[in-house]
Write an enzyme that holds these catalytic residues in place. Structure first.
Site, short mmCIF file in Angstrom:
data_model
loop_
_atom_site.label_atom_id
_atom_site.label_comp_id
_atom_site.label_asym_id
_atom_site.label_seq_id
_atom_site.Cartn_x
_atom_site.Cartn_y
_atom_site.Cartn_z
N HIS A 124 1.91 4.66 -2.83
CA HIS A 124 1.76 5.96 -2.64
C HIS A 124 3.24 6.22 -3.27
CE1 HIS A 124 -1.85 6.64 -0.73
NE2 HIS A 124 -1.52 6.27 0.33
N HIS B 55 3.70 6.74 -6.94
CA HIS B 55 2.88 7.96 -7.21
C HIS B 55 3.55 9.24 -7.19
CE1 HIS B 55 -1.44 10.03 -7.09
NE2 HIS B 55 -0.72 10.16 -8.51
N HIS C 270 0.74 -1.30 0.15
CA HIS C 270 0.21 -0.03 -0.06
C HIS C 270 0.99 1.21 0.05
CE1 HIS C 270 -3.65 2.23 1.28
NE2 HIS C 270 -2.65 3.36 1.69
N GLU C 271 1.69 1.50 0.80
CA GLU C 271 2.67 2.57 1.04
C GLU C 271 3.68 2.58 -0.17
OE1 GLU C 271 1.67 4.78 2.85
OE2 GLU C 271 0.51 3.35 4.43
#
Length: 678
Positions: free
Chosen positions: A473, A476, A469-470
């Site tokens: 990010h 991104h 998940h992290e």
């Protein structure tokens, strides 16, 4: 000199922060000097006698205070990940100064006149799509930060924003202090019944580090959660649960209830000063959802789809407990314990069965390797880049053609100096500075299971998902390919920002990827197909309960931020009513949820926590493209990179999404993935 190093461009590899040369004493004078320097840059824009245009006004404003921004990133990242009383004291002094500086910009009537003149008269055809977006966002930014207010209202706006900067900071400090204040010190080995060896080893290591005998358990998640899942001693589970759930609600100097009242009331007042009914109306104007009614309808739609399933999930656990000697009413401190036991019965699976296959170093290789496989980028560990703690690792990231893409910091383990949870942040965002492409410095900060003297760091499956998940990010931020920093990377609508992170979690239940990361730390045996199948089969175990739990957080958030009148009532009673539609357990007196809800009272998720579920709709629909074309399909990955990850906030999220997917997202893939719809 150490005290001046923050005021100049860093002469380091990739201009990364030289942490070992930065003294705590240098922060406050550097902030003050850089604020004055940035004010002079604003004055030059205001006093420029030439006709205002996009470049001399909008771009100049965008570039002003760049070094101040870098120092702010460094300082506040440390205040979250490696803080101390001195850092916290500086933060309390600096935050109002930064708010005042920000207000001096947004409430500068002369500056706003120039911005408005450019906004109203600019020939839009002369600007690129991104430049038009920056112009619109700059103008909106002024309006949403008080530029249209009359004099008295402006002064009150200044007061409100300054107070909020102090109060939200204090909320986070209180929560960290409350988390660190509690320890469960056990000296009787009989009280450890049910706990796995690795959990006991970590607790023993913590006790030894403090010069104590026995075992110490804390409210940090890698300690707290295994205790709640495995400890047979119900009284101690209750003690841990109560300590965790009373944080910020102990009627002491760290109590957060009055801070909540002050924060929500100031947010209401600020929103209404700006012409909005509530803080939620104000916030959601800049979200995909646009309006509180749409958020509430979305939450209700998901609740209707999941509540009966959630009630059955709880009933199944309760029945299992009663069949295995439990007497009385199942309480919140019983749920994780019996749920884990039922999971083991139904699927032959628990965290301890998978943990030996998820050694952190191997998982890290697998996560970074997934990015290489999808996007062609590579990671090279660097010892030449300074770090703020000796546990932090750094990587240089290179694109497919070998060009430098990003610096990547990873900080994995809990510390008393670090806030709980996991997050991605940046020390520098990508942008163009006139001479070239300035690449970003990206960091992920986690609280994973620590290694012990006997074992390396072995992750739970949930921690593997958190890592993915992290890292989503982080991608991104790394892939950002824009011109202007304020539109770079994760500077997007809050209910869109979770798409790149949550889509990565999908690979955690893909057999081909699990074979890459799942290697037994002692035998080097690849995780067996049978165990992988158990992970996949159990994916929707308690999915109704998990969905309703998340919805309860979103409803709590929306209730606080939909207030249209000052709140002077009972914080506990208010949250109880807000979360009542999702309630699955008896009320536990003395506990509170809101007093520990850092996402909305010390983070950027106020009136936006629903975004996690909103983005799940996006990620489930988006991952269908990978399933249709192959989960490692490079063309699909490149399209996701090109249309989503590189674009930052340069276009409306729905346009970006449709450019990637070809259609608006449907909620059906999420309901099917969660087992809530056949």
């Amino acid at each position: 000199m150490a005290q001046n190093i923050l005021q100049h461009r860093f002469d380091t590899l990739h201009q990364t922060p030289p942490f070992e040369q930065i003294s705590e004493e240098s922060y406050l004078p550097s902030f003050k000097a850089l604020i004055e320097e940035a004010k002079k840059e604003i004055d030059r824009i205001v006093n420029d006698t030439s006709i205002p245009d996009f470049y001399n006004t909008i771009v100049s404003l965008e570039k002003s205070g760049s070094q101040l921004g870098i120092v702010s990133h460094i300082f506040f990242n440390l205040n979250h990940a490696e803080t101390n009383e001195r850092i916290q004291g500086i933060a309390r002094e600096v935050s109002p100064l930064l708010t005042e500086y920000s207000n001096d910009i947004w409430l500068n009537a002369s500056l706003f006149r120039k911005v408005k003149q450019v906004h109203d008269s600019q020939n839009r055809d002369e600007l690129s799509h991104e430049q038009n977006q920056l112009l619109d966002e700059t103008y909106k930014g002024f309006v949403r930060k008080g530029a249209l207010l009359e004099r008295t209202a402006r002064e009150r706006y200044r007061e409100i924003t300054t107070q909020l900067s102090k109060l939200t900071l204090q909320f986070g400090e209180n929560l960290l202090a409350e988390t660190n204040a509690f320890q469960l010190h056990i000296t009787n080995a009989d009280e450890l019944a049910g706990l796995p060896d690795g959990v006991m080893e970590a607790a023993s290591a913590l006790a030894k580090a403090q010069g104590k005998d026995g075992w110490i358990f804390t409210l940090q998640f890698p300690s707290y959660m295994p205790f709640m899942k495995y400890a047979e001693n119900r009284a101690l589970r209750k003690q841990m649960y109560m300590a965790y759930s009373k944080r910020g609600n102990n009627e002491n100097q760290h109590d957060n209830k009055d801070l909540i009242r002050q924060i929500v009331n100031l947010r209401v007042e600020k929103a209404q000063l700006l012409g909005y009914k509530s803080h939620a109306h104000f916030v959601l104007e800049e979200h995909m959802a646009l309006h509180p009614d749409k958020v509430n309808s979305f939450l209700k739609e998901l609740l209707d789809a999941s509540l009966d399933v959630a009630k059955q999930d709880v009933k199944d656990v309760e029945n299992y407990a009663l069949q295995h000697g439990f007497e009385g009413t199942l309480q919140r401190w019983d749920y994780a314990f019996y749920s884990e036991k039922l999971k083991a019965v139904k699927y032959g699976l628990d965290d301890e069965a998978t943990r030996p296959y998820f050694q952190l170093e191997k998982v890290e290789q697998g996560v970074l390797g997934l990015a290489t496989r999808l996007y062609g980028i590579t990671f090279k560990e660097s010892k030449a880049i300074s770090v703020y703690h000796n546990e932090v690792k750094t990587y240089e990231v290179f694109d497919t053609d070998g060009t430098f893409l990003s610096v990547f910091y990873v900080d994995y383990f809990p510390r008393t100096t670090k806030q709980g949870g996991a997050w991605m942040t940046s020390f520098r965002d990508q942008h163009h500075d006139g001479s070239g492409d300035v690449r970003p410095h990206i960091s992920i900060v986690c609280n994973f299971t620590r290694p012990t003297d006997k074992k390396p760091s072995l992750l739970t499956f949930n921690e593997v998902q958190t890592f993915l998940h992290e890292f989503g990010h982080a991608l991104h931020g790394m892939f950002s390919k824009v011109t202007y920093e304020s539109l770079a990377g994760t500077n997007v609508y809050r209910d869109f920002v979770e798409l790149p992170s949550q889509i990565m979690e999908n690979w955690a239940t893909q057999k081909e990827w699990l074979k890459d990361v799942g290697v037994h730390y002692q035998t080097d045996e690849v995780i067996p197909d049978e165990l992988i199948q158990k992970i996949i089969d159990s994916e929707n175990y308690q999915s109704g309960y998990a969905t309703v739990r998340q919805l309860s957080f979103g409803m709590n958030d929306m209730a606080w931020h939909s207030l249209e009148e000052p709140f002077e009532g009972d914080v506990i009673e208010f949250e109880k009513q807000a979360m009542a539609p999702t309630e699955l357990f008896p009320t536990v007196e003395g506990t509170a949820f809101s007093t520990g809800f850092a996402h909305i009272f010390d983070g950027g998720y106020a009136a936006g926590y629903y975004g996690y579920k909103w983005a799940e709709v996006l990620d489930a629909d988006a991952f269908e493209a990978f399933k249709e074309n192959g989960i490692f399909d490079k063309d699909t990955a490149q399209a996701f990179r090109r249309e989503i990850l590189e674009k930052g906030g340069t276009a409306h999220p729905m346009l970006l999404y449709k450019n990637f997917r070809g259609h608006e997202p449907s909620i059906d893939p999420l309901l099917k993935r969660c087992g809530l719809k056949k």
